[in-house]
Write a protein that holds these residues in place. Structure first.
Motif, PDB file in Angstrom:
ATOM      1  N   ILE A   1       0.844  -1.180   0.000  1.00 38.94           N
ATOM      2  CA  ILE A   1       0.000   0.000   0.000  1.00 38.94           C
ATOM      3  C   ILE A   1       0.892   1.245   0.000  1.00 38.94           C
ATOM      4  CG2 ILE A   1      -0.162   0.139   2.521  1.00 38.94           C
ATOM      5  CD1 ILE A   1      -3.145   0.865   2.135  1.00 38.94           C
ATOM      6  N   ASN A   2       0.451   2.257  -0.714  1.00 37.74           N
ATOM      7  CA  ASN A   2       1.223   3.499  -0.794  1.00 37.74           C
ATOM      8  C   ASN A   2       1.416   4.112   0.594  1.00 37.74           C
ATOM      9  OD1 ASN A   2       1.756   6.424  -1.129  1.00 37.74           O
ATOM     10  ND2 ASN A   2       1.485   5.990  -3.315  1.00 37.74           N
ATOM     11  N   ASN A   3       2.645   4.505   0.888  1.00 34.83           N
ATOM     12  CA  ASN A   3       2.959   5.048   2.212  1.00 34.83           C
ATOM     13  C   ASN A   3       2.175   6.314   2.537  1.00 34.83           C
ATOM     14  OD1 ASN A   3       4.765   3.081   3.039  1.00 34.83           O
ATOM     15  ND2 ASN A   3       6.506   4.073   2.042  1.00 34.83           N
ATOM     16  N   GLN A   4       1.720   7.000   1.508  1.00 34.57           N
ATOM     17  CA  GLN A   4       0.967   8.230   1.719  1.00 34.57           C
ATOM     18  C   GLN A   4      -0.522   7.972   1.955  1.00 34.57           C
ATOM     19  OE1 GLN A   4       2.878  10.959   1.995  1.00 34.57           O
ATOM     20  NE2 GLN A   4       4.552   9.521   1.555  1.00 34.57           N
ATOM     21  N   THR A   5      -0.939   6.723   1.745  1.00 34.20           N
ATOM     22  CA  THR A   5      -2.359   6.409   1.873  1.00 34.20           C
ATOM     23  C   THR A   5      -2.759   6.341   3.332  1.00 34.20           C
ATOM     24  OG1 THR A   5      -2.342   5.143  -0.193  1.00 34.20           O
ATOM     25  CG2 THR A   5      -4.158   4.732   1.332  1.00 34.20           C
ATOM     26  N   LYS A   6      -3.739   7.154   3.699  1.00 35.24           N
ATOM     27  CA  LYS A   6      -4.292   7.130   5.050  1.00 35.24           C
ATOM     28  C   LYS A   6      -5.793   7.367   4.950  1.00 35.24           C
ATOM     29  CE  LYS A   6      -0.321   8.507   7.895  1.00 35.24           C
ATOM     30  NZ  LYS A   6       0.707   8.286   6.894  1.00 35.24           N
ATOM     31  N   PHE A   7      -6.516   6.872   5.925  1.00 28.17           N
ATOM     32  CA  PHE A   7      -7.968   7.006   5.931  1.00 28.17           C
ATOM     33  C   PHE A   7      -8.373   7.774   7.178  1.00 28.17           C
ATOM     34  CE2 PHE A   7      -6.906   3.414   3.338  1.00 28.17           C
ATOM     35  CZ  PHE A   7      -7.736   3.543   2.238  1.00 28.17           C
ATOM     36  N   ALA A   8      -9.081   8.870   6.966  1.00 29.14           N
ATOM     37  CA  ALA A   8      -9.382   9.797   8.055  1.00 29.14           C
ATOM     38  C   ALA A   8     -10.515   9.313   8.953  1.00 29.14           C
ATOM     39  CB  ALA A   8      -9.734  11.172   7.484  1.00 29.14           C
ATOM     40  N   ASP A   9     -11.521   8.652   8.356  1.00 25.54           N
ATOM     41  CA  ASP A   9     -12.695   8.271   9.132  1.00 25.54           C
ATOM     42  C   ASP A   9     -12.381   7.086  10.038  1.00 25.54           C
ATOM     43  OD1 ASP A   9     -14.227  10.203   7.886  1.00 25.54           O
ATOM     44  OD2 ASP A   9     -14.937   8.841   6.306  1.00 25.54           O
ATOM     45  N   PRO A  10     -12.648   7.196  11.334  1.00 22.99           N
ATOM     46  CA  PRO A  10     -12.468   6.045  12.222  1.00 22.99           C
ATOM     47  C   PRO A  10     -13.501   4.967  11.888  1.00 22.99           C
ATOM     48  CG  PRO A  10     -13.561   7.819  13.380  1.00 22.99           C
ATOM     49  CD  PRO A  10     -13.159   8.385  12.046  1.00 22.99           C
ATOM     50  N   ILE A  11     -13.122   3.705  12.075  1.00 22.85           N
ATOM     51  CA  ILE A  11     -14.006   2.597  11.713  1.00 22.85           C
ATOM     52  C   ILE A  11     -13.929   1.490  12.760  1.00 22.85           C
ATOM     53  CG2 ILE A  11     -13.878   2.981   9.208  1.00 22.85           C
ATOM     54  CD1 ILE A  11     -11.804   0.634   9.154  1.00 22.85           C
TER      55      ILE A  11
ATOM     56  N   ARG B   1      -3.484   1.978   9.558  1.00 22.49           N
ATOM     57  CA  ARG B   1      -3.678   2.943   8.480  1.00 22.49           C
ATOM     58  C   ARG B   1      -5.145   3.084   8.100  1.00 22.49           C
ATOM     59  NH1 ARG B   1       0.596   2.254   3.963  1.00 22.49           N
ATOM     60  NH2 ARG B   1       1.861   3.169   5.603  1.00 22.49           N
ATOM     61  N   PHE B   2      -5.918   2.017   8.289  1.00 19.83           N
ATOM     62  CA  PHE B   2      -7.353   2.095   8.027  1.00 19.83           C
ATOM     63  C   PHE B   2      -8.079   2.879   9.114  1.00 19.83           C
ATOM     64  CE2 PHE B   2      -7.396  -2.190   5.554  1.00 19.83           C
ATOM     65  CZ  PHE B   2      -6.796  -1.573   4.471  1.00 19.83           C
ATOM     66  N   ASN B   3      -7.382   3.237  10.182  1.00 21.84           N
ATOM     67  CA  ASN B   3      -7.933   4.020  11.287  1.00 21.84           C
ATOM     68  C   ASN B   3      -9.003   3.237  12.054  1.00 21.84           C
ATOM     69  OD1 ASN B   3      -8.050   6.202  12.976  1.00 21.84           O
ATOM     70  ND2 ASN B   3      -9.264   7.492  11.613  1.00 21.84           N
ATOM     71  N   ALA B   4      -8.682   1.961  12.329  1.00 19.24           N
ATOM     72  CA  ALA B   4      -9.618   1.111  13.062  1.00 19.24           C
ATOM     73  C   ALA B   4      -9.555   1.416  14.554  1.00 19.24           C
ATOM     74  CB  ALA B   4      -9.291  -0.357  12.813  1.00 19.24           C
ATOM     75  N   GLU B   5     -10.708   1.717  15.130  1.00 20.03           N
ATOM     76  CA  GLU B   5     -10.813   1.862  16.587  1.00 20.03           C
ATOM     77  C   GLU B   5     -11.037   0.509  17.251  1.00 20.03           C
ATOM     78  OE1 GLU B   5     -13.665   4.715  17.888  1.00 20.03           O
ATOM     79  OE2 GLU B   5     -12.605   6.424  16.980  1.00 20.03           O
TER      80      GLU B   5
END
Length: 313
Positions: free
Chosen positions: A10-20, A118-122
């Motif tokens: 996965i691209n190092n710059q890829t981030k997901f803002a919404d918590p899930i 990176r998927f911003n999993a809570e």
């Protein structure tokens, strides 16, 4: 439902803002055990006021670990089917990952850092036997060590039906022997197959039992050879039918397996229609009859049994 296709790395710059809240699994079949995991993620996301997501894979992870037979390369749910079933359970987004050697070659810590964080999993939800890479360390029991307090973990225990674990393997085993009634209990819905109606040899119409022939994706798992009670959706309408999965052994010595369905009280030209077949009950195995009259007599008995099934259900 948003579907995000991901190729490793996965691209190092890829981030997901919404918590899930993230449910993990391959989920072939989306049986009741899978549904328990996915529904838990949906409910936990609602409690937190955030979105729910699924992390799943584009093909059998086993393809990376060794050769699979043509039989075992098949799926209970093809990709589009699986996505529709997941969406019906209320998931907001799916991370669909290409399961490659490079992906599985990550350490468990790399998987957690590269994907879950990176998927911003809570919170992460998965079945008790879910793994996320090669080696004995990639288990749900070990996941908290790699999480290091960055997300919560919910491990879903096995679901049992009549003292048997509900699993994709158990669904396949029951399908192989034609036990579609038990399969319906394991899935929480009838097993279904989609495909277009195509031309066959048209033998059925010569003996008073015309059939529709349905072409099926070769990667789709099929019920075992035999005669079944089915319901068929054509357009917005449903029709009762008796179906044969078999080699038409009364007329041919070496015929490929086909799906042919005699629809009750039906007389329409439907070639080219895309249909859905719901497999409801087993009637009998495939038999090579000594003559056509004996076949016709048996088909009449099959029709009576099919009508009785729908009268009682």
């Amino acid at each position: 439902m948003e579907i995000i296709e991901i190729h490793h790395p996965i691209n190092n710059q890829t981030k997901f803002a919404d918590p899930i809240v993230l449910a993990m699994g391959f989920f072939d079949g989306v049986h009741l055990g899978h549904q328990k995991v996915i529904k838990a993620a949906v409910n936990k996301a609602k409690e937190r006021g955030i979105k729910s997501a699924v992390l799943t894979y584009d093909h059998h992870p086993q393809m990376v670990y060794g050769a699979l037979s043509p039989h075992d390369r098949r799926y209970l749910t093809l990709p589009n089917e699986k996505m529709k079933l997941i969406e019906q359970l209320g998931i907001d987004k799916v991370f669909l990952i290409n399961y490659s050697y490079a992906f599985q070659d990550q350490t468990p810590q790399e998987f957690v850092d590269n994907y879950i964080v990176r998927f911003n999993a809570e919170e992460v939800v998965a079945g008790f036997d879910h793994t996320y890479g090669a080696g004995k360390e990639a288990t749900m029991e070990q996941l908290s060590k790699y999480a290091n307090g960055r997300f919560q973990i919910s491990i879903i225990p096995p679901l049992e039906l009549r003292e048997q674990k509900v699993s994709s393997t158990s669904v396949k085993e029951k399908l192989d022997v034609g036990d579609v009634k038990t399969v319906q209990q394991l899935l929480g819905r009838p097993f279904s197959i989609n495909g277009p109606i195509v031309h066959g040899e048209q033998v059925g119409r010569t003996i008073g039992f015309p059939t529709i022939n349905v072409a099926v994706d070769p990667l789709k798992w099929l019920p075992g050879i035999g005669i079944y009670v089915t319901k068929v959706k054509i357009g917005d309408n449903y029709y009762q039918g008796m179906a044969s999965i078999g080699k038409n052994v009364t007329f041919y010595d070496d015929h490929p397996v086909t799906i042919e369905i005699n629809l009750l009280d039906f007389n329409q030209n439907v070639y080219g229609e895309n249909v859905t077949i719901y497999w409801l009950d087993w009637l009998r195995g495939e038999v090579k009859f000594a003559d056509v009259d004996k076949l016709i007599n048996q088909l009449k008995l099959d029709e009576t049994a099919t009508r009785r099934f729908f009268a009682n259900n």
